[in-house]
Design an enzyme around this catalytic site. Structure first.
Site, mmCIF file in Angstrom:
data_model
loop_
_atom_site.group_PDB
_atom_site.id
_atom_site.type_symbol
_atom_site.label_atom_id
_atom_site.label_comp_id
_atom_site.label_asym_id
_atom_site.label_seq_id
_atom_site.Cartn_x
_atom_site.Cartn_y
_atom_site.Cartn_z
ATOM 1 N N ARG A 54 18.242 84.990 47.389
ATOM 2 C CA ARG A 54 19.291 84.803 48.388
ATOM 3 C C ARG A 54 19.518 83.343 48.758
ATOM 4 O O ARG A 54 20.506 83.008 49.415
ATOM 5 C CB ARG A 54 18.973 85.638 49.620
ATOM 6 C CG ARG A 54 18.878 87.126 49.253
ATOM 7 C CD ARG A 54 18.510 87.995 50.413
ATOM 8 N NE ARG A 54 19.582 88.105 51.390
ATOM 9 C CZ ARG A 54 19.503 88.840 52.496
ATOM 10 N NH1 ARG A 54 18.407 89.508 52.762
ATOM 11 N NH2 ARG A 54 20.507 88.894 53.334
ATOM 12 N N HIS A 92 16.858 83.542 39.264
ATOM 13 C CA HIS A 92 16.826 82.965 40.612
ATOM 14 C C HIS A 92 15.725 81.923 40.777
ATOM 15 O O HIS A 92 15.302 81.632 41.886
ATOM 16 C CB HIS A 92 16.692 84.046 41.696
ATOM 17 C CG HIS A 92 17.681 85.154 41.561
ATOM 18 N ND1 HIS A 92 19.030 84.952 41.741
ATOM 19 C CD2 HIS A 92 17.522 86.466 41.245
ATOM 20 C CE1 HIS A 92 19.661 86.101 41.549
ATOM 21 N NE2 HIS A 92 18.780 87.031 41.237
ATOM 22 N N PRO A 103 9.381 86.305 54.985
ATOM 23 C CA PRO A 103 8.023 85.769 55.143
ATOM 24 C C PRO A 103 7.790 85.162 56.523
ATOM 25 O O PRO A 103 8.617 84.393 57.014
ATOM 26 C CB PRO A 103 7.936 84.700 54.055
ATOM 27 C CG PRO A 103 8.992 85.052 53.075
ATOM 28 C CD PRO A 103 10.086 85.703 53.859
ATOM 29 N N GLU A 104 6.693 85.551 57.158
ATOM 30 C CA GLU A 104 6.292 85.001 58.443
ATOM 31 C C GLU A 104 4.949 84.289 58.239
ATOM 32 O O GLU A 104 4.532 84.068 57.100
ATOM 33 C CB GLU A 104 6.214 86.116 59.494
ATOM 34 C CG GLU A 104 7.545 86.854 59.655
ATOM 35 C CD GLU A 104 7.523 87.980 60.689
ATOM 36 O OE1 GLU A 104 6.704 87.928 61.614
ATOM 37 O OE2 GLU A 104 8.329 88.921 60.558
#
Ligand SMILES: [Zn+2]
Length: 290
Positions: A126, A107, A15-16
């Site tokens: 992650r 997660h 994500p940016e």
């Protein structure tokens, strides 16, 4: 089709700015004014700035969410009591607003139970991202964000600013665009895309740009980011990025070079290259970008 130097790989989308801004806009109407009535932490790595989950929980319990801000790729939930919840999505973080009876997906590391009965869930396969409670509401005064450069869509990001940060630097154009101390929110996707739109080879030394090229790059950065926000961000081939409603972004349909290695340039038909460069890889059209 494979070409030398342009291997087909599954590119993950980190994500940016456009992805985080999309999530902020989507969550703000639902979260503003809500009180945090319970906090569940199931993976301590997701709150690693805090010594204990109990400490993290104590800072959030009973707090009201006043507003949602964004600084670069960081999301800030401003809370009463002069503190903020800083959320970094890292490589694969997602925020989802769910009803309490909606099954919790794998997660899910942190859950904030809200006063309207819904839950804000932080999901991160992650776990490079994290949540942290920080003092104050002003990003400029936060140790974690104080070193950040200007927001590329704000007035402070001028052609003069970009010319100044490119001048004298032997590092690449791509590296300067991705340096959060020079300008915030840009990562690999939007650096590659901005360089294509500006007609600039991302591997060039920053100091070699002419004034015209800096002007084109400045306009390209703003144009690409604004269009990506309008498309709710970019989802990668791995579909890891989801907006706050669980939907894929749309900007991947408009990408010109990123994720398009070995495919024909949309302008000239030359195959897009994806080459190793200074520890990362860059996408570019060898004909359109000089
Ligand atoms: Zn081209």
């Amino acid at each position: 089709m494979r070409t030398r130097g342009s291997p087909r790989v599954l590119l993950s989308i980190m994500p940016e700015l456009p992805e985080v801004e999309t999530i902020r806009r989507q969550l703000a109407p639902s979260l503003t004014g809500q009180r945090i009535r319970a906090v569940r932490v199931t993976r301590s790595r997701a709150i690693r700035a805090h010594a204990t989950a109990d400490g993290f929980r104590a800072l959030l319990l009973g707090r009201t969410i006043l507003a949602l801000h964004r600084r670069g790729k960081a999301l800030l939930l401003l809370l009463d009591g002069d503190r903020s919840l800083l959320v970094r999505l890292g490589m694969s973080g997602q925020l989802a607003l769910a009803h309490a009876d909606t099954p919790v997906v794998p997660h899910t590391h942190v859950v904030l139970e809200l006063s309207d009965g819904r839950e804000l869930r932080y999901i991160d396969p992650r776990t490079f991202g994290q949540m942290a409670v920080v003092a104050g509401h002003d990003p400029a005064a936060m140790r974690e964000l104080a070193h950040y450069g200007p927001e590329p869509l704000d007035e402070a990001f001028t052609v003069e600013h970009l010319a100044g940060v490119m001048a004298g630097k032997g590092t690449s154009v791509e590296a300067v665009l991705m340096d959060q101390t020079q300008v915030v929110g840009i990562g690999k996707i939007y650096a590659d895309e901005s360089c294509f739109l500006a007609g600039v080879d991302p591997r060039r030394a920053a100091r070699s740009l002419t004034r015209d090229e800096v002007t084109r790059l400045h306009a390209a950065v703003r144009d690409v980011l604004a269009r990506a926000i309008a498309c709710r961000g970019t989802s990668g081939q791995d579909s890891a990025y989801r907006d706050a409603h669980g939907e894929l972004g749309d900007f991947q349909c408009h990408l010109t070079v990123y994720q398009r290695a070995g495919q024909p340039c949309r302008v000239c038909g030359t195959l897009i290259e994806y080459r190793p460069f200074q520890g990362r890889r860059v996408h570019f059209c060898p004909h359109c970008q000089r």
